[in-house]
Structures are given as structure tokens and as C-alpha cells.
Design a protein around this motif. Structure first.
Motif, PDB file in Angstrom:
ATOM      1  N   SER A   1     -46.496 -11.649  16.153  1.00  0.00           N
ATOM      2  CA  SER A   1     -45.129 -11.535  16.272  1.00  0.00           C
ATOM      3  C   SER A   1     -44.148 -10.206  15.236  1.00  0.00           C
ATOM      4  N   ARG A   2     -44.569 -11.194  14.162  1.00  0.00           N
ATOM      5  CA  ARG A   2     -43.590 -10.885  12.745  1.00  0.00           C
ATOM      6  C   ARG A   2     -44.251  -9.694  12.500  1.00  0.00           C
ATOM      7  N   SER A   3     -45.144  -9.593  11.841  1.00  0.00           N
ATOM      8  CA  SER A   3     -45.857  -8.537  11.280  1.00  0.00           C
ATOM      9  C   SER A   3     -47.164  -7.748  12.705  1.00  0.00           C
ATOM     10  N   ARG A   4     -46.381  -7.797  13.508  1.00  0.00           N
ATOM     11  CA  ARG A   4     -47.259  -7.246  14.550  1.00  0.00           C
ATOM     12  C   ARG A   4     -48.241  -6.188  14.891  1.00  0.00           C
TER      13      ARG A   4
ATOM     14  N   THR B   1     -48.291 -24.341  14.068  1.00  0.00           N
ATOM     15  CA  THR B   1     -47.815 -22.953  14.111  1.00  0.00           C
ATOM     16  C   THR B   1     -47.331 -22.579  15.417  1.00  0.00           C
TER      17      THR B   1
ATOM     18  N   THR C   1     -49.863 -15.512  21.746  1.00  0.00           N
ATOM     19  CA  THR C   1     -48.907 -14.593  20.334  1.00  0.00           C
ATOM     20  C   THR C   1     -48.275 -15.673  19.657  1.00  0.00           C
TER      21      THR C   1
ATOM     22  N   ASP D   1     -46.418 -17.288  16.414  1.00  0.00           N
ATOM     23  CA  ASP D   1     -44.784 -16.460  15.342  1.00  0.00           C
ATOM     24  C   ASP D   1     -45.338 -16.686  13.610  1.00  0.00           C
ATOM     25  N   LEU D   2     -45.455 -15.537  13.653  1.00  0.00           N
ATOM     26  CA  LEU D   2     -46.684 -15.301  12.385  1.00  0.00           C
ATOM     27  C   LEU D   2     -46.196 -13.695  12.063  1.00  0.00           C
TER      28      LEU D   2
END
Lengths: 312, 406
Positions: free
Chosen positions: B326-329, B365, B403, B405-406
């Protein structure tokens, strides 16, 4: 300059911080009943035995009441202000609560089975936190290296996967399906066996193991480790056995258990730090340590800090 | 404190190299840290923290396995040089975990192993001690005659229960005279500081014999003292030189220890001795309490209980799935048989890990969407049911996409 101040009635640990409620209000072993009865037999009705629990010095006395229930026959009091402490005799050990007990002493139903012998294998004073002693008791990976020739031997060092279970109702931990190849697992084992184990942690300082009994493979021997937290860095380990074996004598069984424990002591006194490091990231487990990881997480969940490094 | 930092960033001698033959593990202390010193089969010297990173047992109890040290508790082995774990007997076929013993820098000079307790990258250069350098260079000399003379004799290390500064101060009054074979008579001697933690004592008579002492502050109240007597000596004199200094040092040690005598009360005793042990006047039991009976789960006979593992759906086990970060899409494909952790690494995403067996929790994670398929031995049943985190080293996905959270 060992113990600084006396603990207050509310229960202060060595550094002045309050002792965790869950520990202060729990039942803890303080003496073998045999030892207290022997003291009375030798020294008469005023023969006081003393010990230390959670930093508090206590005196104990066995009362000469013939025919009374065991739990009425012992008195325990704080040596600093003479206030009495709750005391109960069970499983060959005198249990004391320094605070106010919230629940009863842990239950071991098997110990009440009529064909079993209850044996106190001795009380060992060890210079390490009692939590480390419990964790060592739950571990199998050390058998070939520490109890060589008894509970394990190289090259049979592999620890097969086992199953952790949490009993939500009583808030206890179990490790099921444990097995290990042992050259001489007990007095009754004539040859090498793959021994089956179930481990149970009932209280922060009490653990029990259920072990294959060679003469009666569908039942098991019960070995309990009841640890008396003297203070955060000293403990007395009481080993109590509930055995089915009727071939070996008490002293043979005791001797075997004492040999095993002496080997563990050599390791325990060489662990650094003496207190259990909870949440510091300094100690690294592998899969064989699943029960030890579960034990540490279980301690954290109950907010136990006594006997740990307090996060440092 | 600046002075303390200076001390910390210096090199200290730990032991005579002769102590490290024959698979020895030498146990010592420096500035309050326990250390082990050992020499591997290929000649590499190692200075390590005396603590196994598994469960904190002292490595000094363990075994020297040639190119590795083995811990006495669970038999873990750690390689010379890096201190990295190379073998865990409990899982003999698995790769060793990414765990290492803490190592310290090592240098060897004048027949001693030295270390400096600072992090890699901040290590100061070794400051030579001139008086010992001359001797060392002669030992390496081309001239056979020069080499054959015994130019120095290393003394046996002495342990003194007193602080390092006090020992160094006491050395100012140290006197010796091994030329005259009379241990109790000595001509005048003078002491020079030759390094922050080393002194040289020189006789004032014609013989001009010298000895250099190197101080190792082990911990508060304990010091180890190493020494080198500078010659030349005849080979036959070696033992008498050592004995002479040993006697002198013992006298100095005894005087210092008397000055700093400390007694620690053993815990568990002492205080209780001072408390009255008489039975209290009113020997009453504590107020009775109504206690809820403890109940324990019946422990089924081994082998009969626990066969309740739900059958694993073969479709679910190792099949591929999509991973959305999600963070680096980014969307990654996790192939069948490759772990999430490995997939992330292959794409340059570094998640911290340790055991890589699903038991330590380091790689936990956060899961934002999708249902993880838990394969670990760490999360509680509640944590698993909540489905909002997973251990990426062993667990996979129950849904087609996950998904993180990275």
C-alpha cells in the motif's frame, strides 16, 4: 549490601517498585512438607524454619495436630512485623500467599490418582531469576548437550515441530505432541525410547511436564517444577514427581531427578543477565523455542515484570 | 565525561597468546564486559562477548570446534571471524538463523591479544609502546644472533581485586632486582608512564633492567596486570625472572586488596539472621478466604490427544498469489514455493527478520486487506483471527490478493 530495605506490606521489589499484583497475590512454594515435619520432629513445637519469598523474610512452623487436615497444620508469618500469611499444603509442598489470593493453587488432578506416589525430589537454591528456571524446564533442545546420556544424545538433536495451545478458561499454556529420542529417559526405561511429552505452564513460576511412562504407555509420569521466587535474581526450585513407577525406590527416583537438575543449574547460573529479558531483542529463538516464545508472550500479557529485566 | 571516553576508546591487552593453544577458550573481562578470547585453527584471533545470543549462556562454558565456538546449552555453533551462527542442532537441515555473537576488534602485539571496545568504523589506530616495539623488531630480525637471544620474558598475568587507577598508582612504588637473586633486596627503581595504561619500571643501577606493565581494568574493583621483563636474558633465567616478579607482584596485590576489601552479603541470607526467630505470641492463621477452585484441562495420553489438526486443503498450501504494497503502491507476484519474505527481498524491500521459521515475531507485518494464511508458531489465536498482521517468513494468503502496509 544485598537486600536494601524490607518490603512493605504492599510488596516492593528490590528496586523499590511495586511487585506485580499477579505475582504478589499468587500462591508460591516455600518449603517441602517433609522438611518442615522433620524440623518439628527434631526441634519440637517451636522449631521455626525461615525462608524468603518475593524479598520478604518469613517464618514457618509445623503444628503438632494429629488427625487434622494437612492444610491446618502449618503456620506462616512475616518475620518483620509478625503478620500471618495465607498458607496451604498441597502436592508435598507448603504454598504461601504474601498478599490476598485471587484463586486457588493450580490443579493437578493426576496427582490424586490412588496408584501414584508423590515425591518431593529436593529444593535447589539457584542464583538466577525463577522465570529462567521455568523456561529451561520447558525446553527440549538442550537435552543432548546438558543431559547427555540421560535425556538426549548426539546426533539425535532434532526437535520435531510441536503444537502450542492456550487454554483460555484457566489462562494456561500447553505444548502438545512433543517428542524426543532419549537414551535413558527415566529409572524404568531399560533402553532408548522416543519419549512423548506434554508441557504445561500453569502459573508464571509453575510448570508441569507429562511424560511417557514405559511400563504403562497409555498413562504418564508427572513432573512438576514449582519455583519459589526468593527475589528477582534468586529462586528455589522445588521438583515434585507424581509417579506410576513401583519398581524404583524413592531415593533412586530422587537421585535421578537431582542428577538432571544439577546439570541444569550449571547452565542457569551462567545465563546473562540473571533476569529474563522480556522485549529487549537481545535473545533470538528458533522454531524449537516456540514454547519459550509463547511463555514470554504469556508473561507480557499478564504484565509480569518481577524477575525480568523490566524492558531494559 | 571526556576522560572516560578516552579510556573507552583505547586498546587494552587481554591475555598472553600462549594461553590460547590447545582449543582453549580464555574468559576475561574489560571495563565491565565479559569477553572470550580464542584462536581458530587457521590462526585467526577472536575477541567476542561472552554471551550466546540464543538464551544468554556464557560461551566460556562451551567448546572450541576449530573454526567455530559451540555453546554448551543447545549446541549452537558460531563461526570464527564474523561470529555468525552457522549451525543449530535442533534444526540440522535448516539454514542457520541470521544471528551472531557480538564481536570486538582484535590486534596482536608483543605476544598479547588486544581489543578496543568501540563500534566498527570508530576504532582508533593501535598506539605502539616503544619500549616493547624495539624488542618485537629484534625478534623479527634477519640476524640469527639477535633472534637467538631471549630479549624479553612475559610474566604471568596477575588478578588484583582493586581498581585500575589504584594499581597503576601502586606501580609507582614497584621495585625489583632479578640480577641479584635476592627477592627481598633491591636497588632503587624509577617508574615511567609509557602509555595511558602502561608503565615501565627501570632499575637505577648499572644493570638497568626494565619491566613494562600493561593494565587491564576488568571491572570496578578488579584489574588484571600483564607484564614483560626486558632482557637480554639467558634461556635458563626465564623461570627465575618470572618467579621474582611473581613474588613482588603478590606483595603489591595483597597490600592493594587489603586496602579495597569489599564484602558482599549473599542474597537470601544475612538480613534474615537479624530478625527475631521466635514464634509470634498470637500464632493465628491468616483470615480464611473463599477461593475459586482451580481447574485444569485434562491432559490426554500422549499420542491420543492433539490429532485434531484440520486437514490442510492442498489447493491452499503453496499456490501463487498477488501482493499489493500500500505505501509503495507496487504489486508483486508471490510464486508458489517462494515465501513472502523472499519475494520482498527479491524486489529490494527489506523487512527485518531473525529466525525465518515463524517463531520469533521479528518479521511481523501489518495486513490491510485480504486474508492471511497463518503458518507460524507465534501469533495467538485472537491475533490470527483478527487477520490484521502476519509473519511474512512463513505465512501466505488465503485470498487471491493480500495488501501489506509496506
Amino acid at each position: 549490601m544485598g537486600m536494601a530495605t524490607m518490603a512493605s506490606t504492599a510488596g516492593e521489589a528490590m528496586n523499590g517498585a511495586m511487585i506485580d499484583e499477579v505475582i504478589w497475590n499468587d500462591w508460591h512454594p516455600v518449603a517441602a512438607l517433609d522438611a518442615l515435619d522433620a524440623a518439628r520432629a527434631a526441634g519440637g513445637s517451636n522449631a521455626v524454619t525461615r525462608t524468603r519469598l518475593l524479598g520478604v523474610d518469613i517464618g514457618m512452623l509445623a503444628l503438632p495436630q494429629a488427625g487434622a487436615r494437612p492444610q491446618d497444620s502449618y503456620r506462616v508469618w512475616r518475620l518483620d512485623d509478625q503478620t500471618p500469611c495465607h498458607a496451604q499444603a498441597r502436592y508435598g509442598v507448603l504454598w504461601v500467599c504474601a498478599g490476598e489470593p485471587r484463586r486457588d493453587i493450580l490443579a493437578i488432578p493426576e496427582a490424586d490418582e490412588p496408584d501414584r506416589r508423590l515425591l518431593h525430589a529436593g529444593a535447589f537454591r539457584v542464583h538466577v531469576s525463577g522465570l529462567r528456571a521455568v523456561e529451561n524446564f520447558l525446553d527440549m533442545g538442550h537435552f543432548p548437550f546438558v543431559h547427555t546420556g540421560y535425556l538426549g544424545v548426539e546426533p539425535y538433536t532434532e526437535v520435531a515441530p510441536y503444537r502450542i495451545e492456550r487454554d483460555e478458561l484457566s489462562d494456561e499454556l500447553y505444548a502438545h505432541d512433543c517428542r524426543f529420542y532419549q537414551p535413558r529417559a527415566a529409572m524404568t526405561a531399560g533402553a532408548a525410547l522416543e519419549v512423548r511429552y506434554v508441557y504445561r505452564v500453569a502459573r508464571p513460576y509453575s510448570a508441569i511436564l507429562y511424560k511417557t511412562c514405559p511400563p504403562q504407555p497409555e498413562r504418564f509420569d508427572v513432573i512438576a517444577l514449582f519455583v519459589q521466587p526468593v527475589d528477582e535474581e534468586w529462586c528455589v526450585a522445588h521438583t515434585v514427581m507424581s509417579y506410576l513407577d513401583d519398581a524404583s525406590s524413592d531415593s533412586e527416583l530422587r537421585g535421578f531427578q537431582q542428577t538432571i537438575f544439577a546439570q541444569d543449574i550449571k547452565i542457569l547460573v551462567n545465563q546473562v543477565p540473571k533476569r529474563l529479558p522480556l522485549g529487549t531483542g537481545d535473545e533470538h529463538p528458533v522454531r524449537a523455542d516456540a514454547m519459550s516464545v509463547a511463555y514470554r508472550r504469556w508473561l507480557s500479557a499478564q504484565r509480569v515484570t518481577y524477575g525480568t529485566t523490566h524492558g531494559r | 565525561m571526556a576522560a572516560e571516553e578516552r579510556i573507552e576508546r583505547a586498546w587494552f591487552a587481554l591475555c598472553d597468546v600462549d594461553q590460547l593453544g590447545d582449543r582453549a577458550i580464555y574468559h576475561t573481562e574489560l571495563l565491565g564486559r565479559e569477553l572470550v578470547v580464542w584462536r581458530a585453527g587457521d590462526g585467526t584471533f577472536n575477541v567476542w562477548e561472552n554471551r550466546c545470543p540464543h538464551r544468554g549462556v556464557r560461551l566460556s562454558l562451551g567448546h572450541h570446534r576449530g573454526e567455530a565456538l559451540q555453546c554448551q546449552y543447545h549446541g549452537w555453533q558460531f563461526s570464527s571471524g564474523s561470529g555468525a551462527c552457522r549451525f543449530v542442532p535442533a534444526h540440522p537441515d535448516a539454514a542457520a538463523p541470521a544471528v551472531a555473537v557480538k564481536t570486538w576488534p582484535v590486534e596482536v602485539h608483543y605476544g598479547f591479544v588486544w581489543t578496543c571496545l568501540v563500534a566498527v568504523g570508530e576504532v582508533p589506530p593501535f598506539a605502539p609502546i616503544e619500549e616493547l616495539e624495539d624488542d618485537a623488531s629484534l625478534a623479527a630480525s634477519e640476524d640469527a644472533d639477535a633472534r637467538s637471544q631471549v630479549r624479553s620474558v612475559r610474566l604471568r598475568t596477575v588478578a588484583i581485586e582493586a581498581p585500575g587507577e589504584a594499581v597503576q598508582h601502586a606501580l609507582a612504588g614497584y621495585c625489583f632486582d632479578h640480577a641479584r637473586f635476592d627477592p627481598w633486596q633491591a636497588s632503587g627503581c624509577v617508574t615511567f608512564d609509557v602509555a595511558p595504561h602502561a608503565v615501565m619500571i627501570e632499575q637505577l643501577d648499572d644493570a638497568g633492567q626494565r619491566v613494562v606493565f600493561v593494565v587491564q581494568p576488568a571491572r570496578a574493583g578488579r584489574t588484571y596486570l600483564h607484564g614483560v621483563a626486558l632482557g637480554p636474558f639467558a634461556e635458563a633465567e626465564r623461570l627465575s625472572v618470572q618467579r621474582h616478579h611473581q613474588q613482588r607482584l603478590n606483595v603489591m596485590r595483597d597490600a592493594l586488596e587489603q586496602q579495597f576489601d569489599q564484602r558482599e552479603a549473599l542474597s537470601g541470607e544475612g538480613l534474615a539472621d537479624q530478625l527475631p526467630l521466635c514464634v509470634p505470641q498470637t500464632l493465628s492463621p491468616a483470615q480464611p478466604v473463599m477461593l475459586q477452585r482451580s481447574v485444569s484441562k485434562p491432559v490426554g495420553a500422549p499420542g491420543l490427544s492433539g490429532e485434531k489438526r484440520s486437514p490442510v486443503n492442498p489447493d491452499m498450501t503453496d499456490r501463487a498469489f498477488d501482493l499489493y504494497l500500500s505505501r509503495s503502491r507496487r504489486t508483486l507476484k508471490v510464486a508458489a514455493g517462494v515465501t513472502v519474505l523472499q519475494t520482498l527481498r527479491n524486489h529490494g524491500i527489506d523487512v527485518p527478520s531473525s529466525c525465518e521459521q515463524g517463531v520469533c515475531g521479528t518479521c511481523r507485518t501489518r495486513v490491510i486487506e485480504g486474508t492471511p494464511l497463518h503458518r507460524d508458531d507465534f501469533l495467538t489465536p485472537q491475533e490470527r483471527a483478527a487477520g490484521d498482521c502476519m509473519l511474512v517468513c512463513v505465512s501466505r494468503a488465503a485470498t487471491g490478493t493480500l495488501t501489506l502496509d509496506l
